[in-house]
Design a protein around this motif. Structure first.
Motif, PDB file in Angstrom:
ATOM      1  N   UNK A 161      -6.363   2.139   8.147  1.00 34.47           N
ATOM      2  CA  UNK A 161      -7.663   1.798   7.567  1.00 34.47           C
ATOM      3  C   UNK A 161      -7.901   2.511   6.244  1.00 34.47           C
ATOM      4  N   UNK A 162      -7.357   3.704   6.088  1.00 38.49           N
ATOM      5  CA  UNK A 162      -7.464   4.382   4.793  1.00 38.49           C
ATOM      6  C   UNK A 162      -6.711   3.597   3.718  1.00 38.49           C
ATOM      7  N   UNK A 163      -5.500   3.136   4.044  1.00 32.90           N
ATOM      8  CA  UNK A 163      -4.731   2.319   3.098  1.00 32.90           C
ATOM      9  C   UNK A 163      -5.465   1.016   2.797  1.00 32.90           C
ATOM     10  N   UNK A 164      -6.013   0.404   3.834  1.00 29.85           N
ATOM     11  CA  UNK A 164      -6.784  -0.830   3.668  1.00 29.85           C
ATOM     12  C   UNK A 164      -7.946  -0.604   2.704  1.00 29.85           C
ATOM     13  N   UNK A 165      -8.632   0.512   2.827  1.00 33.62           N
ATOM     14  CA  UNK A 165      -9.780   0.818   1.966  1.00 33.62           C
ATOM     15  C   UNK A 165      -9.362   1.075   0.515  1.00 33.62           C
ATOM     16  N   UNK A 166      -8.216   1.732   0.322  1.00 31.00           N
ATOM     17  CA  UNK A 166      -7.732   1.954  -1.050  1.00 31.00           C
ATOM     18  C   UNK A 166      -7.416   0.616  -1.708  1.00 31.00           C
ATOM     19  N   UNK A 167      -6.692  -0.247  -0.975  1.00 34.71           N
ATOM     20  CA  UNK A 167      -6.321  -1.555  -1.529  1.00 34.71           C
ATOM     21  C   UNK A 167      -7.566  -2.366  -1.899  1.00 34.71           C
ATOM     22  N   UNK A 172       6.215   7.893  -3.769  1.00 30.74           N
ATOM     23  CA  UNK A 172       5.750   6.514  -3.976  1.00 30.74           C
ATOM     24  C   UNK A 172       5.100   5.925  -2.729  1.00 30.74           C
ATOM     25  N   UNK A 173       5.439   6.459  -1.546  1.00 31.88           N
ATOM     26  CA  UNK A 173       4.875   5.910  -0.305  1.00 31.88           C
ATOM     27  C   UNK A 173       3.519   6.523   0.009  1.00 31.88           C
ATOM     28  N   UNK A 174       3.335   7.824  -0.243  1.00 28.77           N
ATOM     29  CA  UNK A 174       2.035   8.449  -0.009  1.00 28.77           C
ATOM     30  C   UNK A 174       1.433   9.069  -1.269  1.00 28.77           C
ATOM     31  N   UNK A 175       2.256   9.690  -2.095  1.00 32.95           N
ATOM     32  CA  UNK A 175       1.736  10.387  -3.264  1.00 32.95           C
ATOM     33  C   UNK A 175       0.964   9.491  -4.218  1.00 32.95           C
ATOM     34  N   UNK A 176       1.558   8.389  -4.633  1.00 32.27           N
ATOM     35  CA  UNK A 176       0.891   7.485  -5.577  1.00 32.27           C
ATOM     36  C   UNK A 176      -0.355   6.823  -4.985  1.00 32.27           C
ATOM     37  N   UNK A 177      -0.308   6.328  -3.726  1.00 32.03           N
ATOM     38  CA  UNK A 177      -1.544   5.795  -3.139  1.00 32.03           C
ATOM     39  C   UNK A 177      -2.658   6.835  -3.049  1.00 32.03           C
ATOM     40  N   UNK A 221     -10.337   6.323  -7.286  1.00 29.37           N
ATOM     41  CA  UNK A 221     -11.321   5.325  -6.850  1.00 29.37           C
ATOM     42  C   UNK A 221     -12.387   5.898  -5.919  1.00 29.37           C
ATOM     43  N   UNK A 222     -12.260   7.157  -5.581  1.00 27.97           N
ATOM     44  CA  UNK A 222     -13.253   7.788  -4.714  1.00 27.97           C
ATOM     45  C   UNK A 222     -13.169   7.368  -3.260  1.00 27.97           C
ATOM     46  N   UNK A 223     -11.958   7.070  -2.773  1.00 29.49           N
ATOM     47  CA  UNK A 223     -11.760   6.656  -1.387  1.00 29.49           C
ATOM     48  C   UNK A 223     -11.337   7.865  -0.553  1.00 29.49           C
ATOM     49  N   UNK A 224     -11.980   8.074   0.568  1.00 28.91           N
ATOM     50  CA  UNK A 224     -11.701   9.213   1.435  1.00 28.91           C
ATOM     51  C   UNK A 224     -10.425   8.963   2.247  1.00 28.91           C
TER      52      UNK A 224
END
Length: 335
Positions: free
Chosen positions: A248-254, A297-302, A309-312
């Motif tokens: 869900x964190x990845x979903x929110x960033x996207x 690239x898998x965690x650092x860049x996201x 973007x201010x996403x928790x």
């Protein structure tokens, strides 16, 4: 007797592992490409014996070779008569390790400014940025690949999962969008001609990359951190405790980045595999063998994108910090 027409495209491929070797096979089978493969550690054996391929898509092939095999990008930059080779496409299938093996440095001898399209069949987010900065006038595209293929030393490639991919351009200000789109569509057409199971052109490649990150950023990282296979992670309740929250964190960033995914994708991605699945993701294998992980690239860049973007991202951040410690341990053993 009619002569065979010359190939329409000159292609150089770097990274002949399980994914890259199948890609070189597909491109060669298209009939419209001359494929040069850069082989480093395996050059001597493959040049003498070729590849033994057992593929769900292409059957069994013995002593198979692409059109040309070379030791380095510098060697690929010239033909056997020492004349420069102008490549239409450079296909990169290596691991994404920007701090160890920067892609622009790796491919610079075989990229012609304003001419060569760079194809990145790699994991992670933000992988195109350094390449676009290095060649602002070149088309850049990437492939999100779903394939079950691996190499068994010294020269056997076993492909058990069909070659399914989404490919699209990384549009940028240095080149007209229509050119980037055209060159990516030409590549997809060629790849389908070579017998890929499914190769789909998409106009939003970033969305496809975020979708794959739902897997790579969660199962891949957590299995590595906990030394568990997929089934063990699921049976331990780790899926509910941390994997789904990470998704869900990845979903929110996207979503915040302008690439929203359907809400149903999280449930599907988290629960699509059985609890007895013994698959061991690539990052776990890298960790077990003391190899560098694609952590940046898998965690650092996201995570950098989330900060902008201010996403928790409490779960992703903690997993990233813990894997950085594992990364440090690997580096100490390599000194």
């Amino acid at each position: 007797m009619s002569s065979k027409p010359p190939p329409r495209y000159q292609i150089c491929l770097i990274g002949s592992g399980g994914v890259g070797t199948i890609a070189s096979l597909v491109l060669t089978k298209s009939g419209v490409a001359h494929v040069t493969c850069v082989l480093r550690s395996s050059y001597t054996h493959i040049s003498q014996h070729g590849w033994e391929i057992d593929s769900i898509d292409h059957g069994k092939l013995s002593a198979w070779k692409p059109d040309r095999i070379v030791r380095s990008a510098n060697e690929a930059a010239k033909d056997t008569n020492e004349c420069p080779v102008i490549y239409d496409y450079v296909v990169v299938c290596t691991k994404q390790l920007p701090s160890i093996s920067p892609i622009p440095e790796m491919i610079s001898p075989i990229v012609t400014p304003g001419k060569t399209t760079i194809v990145m069949i790699q994991n992670g987010m933000g992988i195109e940025e350094d390449v676009i900065q290095a060649w602002p006038g070149n088309a850049v595209m990437s492939s999100v690949s779903h394939i079950g293929s691996s190499v068994k030393s010294p020269n056997t490639v076993v492909q058990i999962g069909k070659d399914v991919s989404k490919i699209g351009p990384h549009l940028h200000a240095g080149i007209d969008d229509s050119i980037s789109i055209e060159r990516s569509k030409e590549y997809v057409k060629m790849y389908n001609m070579g017998g890929a199971s499914v190769c789909e052109w998409v106009d939003d490649i970033q969305l496809a990359r975020w979708e794959k990150l739902l897997w790579n950023g969660t199962f891949n990282t957590l299995c590595a951190l906990m030394r568990m296979d997929v089934g063990e992670l699921q049976r331990s309740k780790g899926r509910e405790a941390i994997l789904v929250p990470m998704m869900w964190e990845i979903w929110n960033i996207a979503k915040a980045a302008g690439h929203p995914m359907p809400e149903t994708i999280v449930q599907w991605m988290a629960y699509r595999l059985p609890d007895d699945c013994n698959y061991r993701p690539s990052m776990l294998l890298d960790l077990e063998h003391g190899r560098p992980m694609e952590l940046d690239v898998i965690l650092g860049n996201p995570l950098k994108k989330a900060l902008d973007l201010g996403v928790d991202t409490p779960c992703m951040s903690m997993v990233h910090k813990l894997l950085k410690l594992e990364e440090w341990k690997i580096s100490q053993n390599q000194v």
